[in-house]
Enzyme design. Structure first.
Site, PDB file in Angstrom:
ATOM      1  CB  SER A  24     -16.426   7.024   4.111  1.00 18.14           C
ATOM      2  OG  SER A  24     -15.675   7.281   5.285  1.00 18.14           O
ATOM      3  CB  THR A  71     -10.355   9.237   1.882  1.00 20.05           C
ATOM      4  OG1 THR A  71      -9.998   7.927   1.479  1.00 20.05           O
ATOM      5  CG2 THR A  71     -11.686   9.631   1.262  1.00 20.05           C
ATOM      6  CE  LYS A  75      -5.486   9.033   2.298  1.00 26.37           C
ATOM      7  NZ  LYS A  75      -5.054   7.760   2.868  1.00 26.37           N
ATOM      8  CG  ASP A 115      -3.471   6.749   6.224  1.00 22.29           C
ATOM      9  OD1 ASP A 115      -4.544   6.638   6.838  1.00 22.29           O
ATOM     10  OD2 ASP A 115      -3.389   7.237   5.085  1.00 22.29           O
ATOM     11  CB  ALA A 141       5.979   1.919  -4.648  1.00 18.41           C
ATOM     12  N   GLY A 143       0.691   6.062  -2.506  1.00 20.26           N
ATOM     13  CA  GLY A 143       0.532   6.933  -1.345  1.00 20.26           C
ATOM     14  C   GLY A 143       0.436   6.167  -0.038  1.00 20.26           C
ATOM     15  CE1 TYR A 227     -11.278  -0.075   5.266  1.00 21.39           C
ATOM     16  CE2 TYR A 227     -13.489  -0.966   5.053  1.00 21.39           C
ATOM     17  CZ  TYR A 227     -12.622   0.111   5.086  1.00 21.39           C
ATOM     18  OH  TYR A 227     -13.114   1.379   4.928  1.00 21.39           O
ATOM     19  N   GLY A 251      -7.436  -4.456   6.879  1.00 18.91           N
ATOM     20  CA  GLY A 251      -7.188  -3.052   7.219  1.00 18.91           C
ATOM     21  C   GLY A 251      -8.289  -2.346   7.998  1.00 18.91           C
TER      22      GLY A 251
END
Ligand code: NDP
Length: 284
Positions: A24, A71, A75, A115, A141, A143, A227, A251
């Site tokens: 992260s 994350t 979530k 987000d 489709a 989260g 990304y 992203g």
């Protein structure tokens, strides 16, 4: 309870919680934001196994933790935590059915989802594409897709199609949101034309791109929520550009912009995201 003899306690504590979190970039991003305002903060990583989320959150707040970024894969559990008596959740997190930011105040928990706002801000402000009037194709489709649908539809696109490997999930998602959003399978968009194609499936985590008609990308702006490391390109973007997409973006900007929204929620200050995004992009 906070130890009164712990003089470190004046430094506000934040962290990202998930599994995995070793990769992260949130700690680095939040420290760079904090430096802009001369704010001292601790921002760590908390890796938790399945079943351990709520206990880890309790432990963190008991040690004076002020806020968490949540994350994968927690979530939804974070959303459930915010539904308990005394806790609250923002309208956008309620619509998304998922929480990515927690703020702790006086024993209560407030949950938000930044987000979607991060995605829209990256596309419109950083990448300069106005979504109003555009034909939008959202791939996936899960989260992430659910989290961005409402902020996207608030930008007044001409229409939004959600296409997913499991068509039924896309149809159910579109029905939940209503307002002219269409849900279908990946094969059903064959031959259609779009201005903006947003990849929000997890196919990229295996280095794959969703199996859709390459013509859907021709002339479009292709955006991947995923990304790649500096100097590399995601599988979706490689495939989109090879299929004739006019432009592409990954992203990383969404990550920085959603972090800025979280930072605002915690500190009531809006950081300048451009130098932070620039610093991350130039890292090798
Ligand atoms: P979920 O597990 O909730 O959903 C996964 C989705 O991907 C489902 O729609 C699933 O389809 C689809 N999928 C999985 N594998 C494939 C495949 N091989 N081909 C086609 N479709 C596939 O994950 P999330 O929605 O939470 O995350 C999706 C992506 O978004 C991740 O890569 C994540 O890293 C990224 N993300 C980026 C953010 C950022 O700040 N940049 C923020 C949030 C997420 P099916 O229903 O058929 O199983």
């Amino acid at each position: 309870m906070t130890d009164p003899f712990d003089f470190q306690a004046q430094t506000a504590r934040f962290a990202v919680i998930g599994n995995p979190v070793a990769h992260s970039r949130s700690p680095q991003i939040h420290q760079m934001f904090a430096q802009q305002f001369g704010i001292a903060l601790e921002y760590g990583r908390i890796q938790v196994d399945a079943g351990g989320f709520e206990q880890a959150v309790s432990h963190f707040t008991a040690r004076g933790g002020a806020g968490l970024n949540v994350t994968l894969p927690f979530k939804l559990e974070a959303r459930q935590l915010c539904g308990r008596p005394g806790n609250t959740v923002s309208a956008r997190a309620q619509n998304a059915g998922a929480v990515n930011t927690l703020r702790f105040e006086g024993g209560a928990v407030f949950g938000d989802n930044t987000d979607g706002a991060g995605l829209v801000r990256d596309i419109e402000h950083n990448l300069g594409m106005q979504i109003a009037g555009k034909r939008v194709l959202l791939l996936g489709a899960g989260g992430a897709a659910r989290g961005v649908l409402q902020p996207l539809s608030q930008c007044a696109p001409k229409n939004i199609t959600v296409a997913n490997r499991t068509a039924q999930k896309a149809r159910a998602l579109a029905k939940d949101f209503g307002g002219g959003i269409r849900g279908c399978g990946l094969g059903e968009v064959k031959g259609e034309v779009f201005d903006l194609v947003i990849h929000g499936s997890s196919a990229g985590l295996q280095g794959e791109a969703p199996d859709i008609d390459a013509n859907c990308l021709r002339g479009a702006f292709a955006y991947d929520m995923l990304y790649a490391p500096a100097g590399e390109t995601t599988a979706f973007i490689q495939w989109a550009l090879a299929s004739g997409a006019a432009r592409a973006g990954d992203g990383l900007g969404m990550l920085v912009e959603q972090a800025a929204e979280s930072f605002y929620l915690w500190h009531r200050r809006r950081p300048d995201t451009a130098p932070v995004l620039g610093a991350l992009r130039s890292e090798s």
